[in-house]
Scaffold this active site. Structure first.
Site, PDB file in Angstrom:
ATOM      1  N   GLY A  62      54.928  36.956  46.920  1.00  0.00           N
ATOM      2  CA  GLY A  62      54.874  35.498  46.844  1.00  0.00           C
ATOM      3  C   GLY A  62      53.459  35.028  46.574  1.00  0.00           C
ATOM      4  O   GLY A  62      52.492  35.740  46.879  1.00  0.00           O
ATOM      5  N   GLN A  93      46.649  29.151  46.309  1.00  0.00           N
ATOM      6  CA  GLN A  93      46.014  30.462  46.220  1.00  0.00           C
ATOM      7  C   GLN A  93      45.417  30.744  44.842  1.00  0.00           C
ATOM      8  O   GLN A  93      44.697  31.726  44.671  1.00  0.00           O
ATOM      9  CB  GLN A  93      47.026  31.565  46.554  1.00  0.00           C
ATOM     10  N   CYS A 133      48.618  38.786  53.138  1.00  0.00           N
ATOM     11  CA  CYS A 133      48.465  37.604  52.289  1.00  0.00           C
ATOM     12  C   CYS A 133      47.477  37.948  51.184  1.00  0.00           C
ATOM     13  O   CYS A 133      46.421  38.530  51.454  1.00  0.00           O
ATOM     14  CB  CYS A 133      47.939  36.439  53.132  1.00  0.00           C
ATOM     15  N   LEU A 134      47.817  37.604  49.944  1.00  0.00           N
ATOM     16  CA  LEU A 134      46.938  37.952  48.820  1.00  0.00           C
ATOM     17  C   LEU A 134      45.587  37.260  48.920  1.00  0.00           C
ATOM     18  O   LEU A 134      44.630  37.684  48.285  1.00  0.00           O
ATOM     19  CB  LEU A 134      47.620  37.613  47.489  1.00  0.00           C
ATOM     20  N   HIS A 185      56.175  31.639  54.631  1.00  0.00           N
ATOM     21  CA  HIS A 185      54.758  31.978  54.448  1.00  0.00           C
ATOM     22  C   HIS A 185      54.165  31.136  53.316  1.00  0.00           C
ATOM     23  O   HIS A 185      53.084  30.554  53.461  1.00  0.00           O
ATOM     24  CB  HIS A 185      54.645  33.483  54.139  1.00  0.00           C
ATOM     25  N   GLU A 186      54.875  31.066  52.190  1.00  0.00           N
ATOM     26  CA  GLU A 186      54.359  30.319  51.038  1.00  0.00           C
ATOM     27  C   GLU A 186      54.347  28.814  51.324  1.00  0.00           C
ATOM     28  O   GLU A 186      53.428  28.107  50.932  1.00  0.00           O
ATOM     29  CB  GLU A 186      55.182  30.617  49.777  1.00  0.00           C
ATOM     30  N   HIS A 232      51.313  27.740  53.058  1.00  0.00           N
ATOM     31  CA  HIS A 232      50.139  27.561  52.184  1.00  0.00           C
ATOM     32  C   HIS A 232      50.043  26.121  51.675  1.00  0.00           C
ATOM     33  O   HIS A 232      48.947  25.600  51.490  1.00  0.00           O
ATOM     34  CB  HIS A 232      50.211  28.499  50.973  1.00  0.00           C
TER      35      HIS A 232
HETATM   36 ZN    ZN Z   1      49.652  34.040  51.726  1.00  0.00          ZN
END
Ligand code: ZN
Length: 190
Positions: A50, A55, A112-113, A154-155, A158
């Protein structure tokens, strides 16, 4: 707006955009579609499931996700069951809202990226419903459980400026304290 789509890249904590509440996307334009396609590329390159617009530095209420069936340890028939827990192809959610969270909370290790080298246990409702607009400009609603439900939550976080750092269990916070400090120190050197 004028986004330089080709130059979008994943930003890391503590970039301020990750802490802002993102703004609604007014319409699904060609630019929005181009950004979504680029986000899907970046998500694949980074081996993620995701990626949210903040991000990549855009405070837009939009995220992409792809949870292939093989990634879900819970159910081999996750695509054919209802609710679903996996996606057949990458999914784009514009202006999403989440409703009807399941009452039981499940802990699972998340990464998380935007938080390289950080992984921690996060407790979340095991199932949830998403309402969003697709890239075709049409609204849709879908209920998921398992990894896909977790990914949406999670997304969505953000888009509210919330990170797994805020939601981790206390032991995970302690375990990752040094890694968080390293990211903050790296940013000061830039
Ligand atoms: Zn993340």
């Amino acid at each position: 707006m004028g986004v330089d789509v080709a130059n979008l890249h994943i930003v890391s904590y503590p970039a301020p955009v990750l802490r802002r509440r993102a703004e609604a996307v007014p319409a699904v334009t060609e630019e929005v579609r181009a950004v979504a396609r680029r986000m899907i590329e970046l998500m694949f390159e980074a081996d993620g499931v995701g990626l949210a617009a903040p991000q990549v530095g855009l405070a837009w209420r939009m995220f992409v996700c792809h949870v292939p069936e093989s990634e879900d340890p819970e159910d081999e028939r996750s695509l054919t069951s209802h609710p679903v827990s996996a996606t057949r192809e990458p999914m784009v959610c514009v202006n999403p809202t989440l409703t009807h969270p399941e009452r039981d909370l499940v802990a699972y290790e998340e990464g998380c990226l935007s938080l390289p080298d950080i992984r921690g246990d996060v407790r979340r409702p095991s199932a949830i419903t998403i309402n969003a607009t697709g890239l075709d400009g049409k609204p849709f609603s879908l209920r998921a459980y398992g990894l896909l439900a977790r990914c949406w939550q999670h997304e969505f976080d953000h888009l509210e400026g919330v990170l797994i750092l805020d939601r981790m269990t206390q032991p995970s916070k302690i375990k990752n304290r040094q890694a968080v400090r390293s990211l903050e120190a790296e940013a000061r050197l830039l």
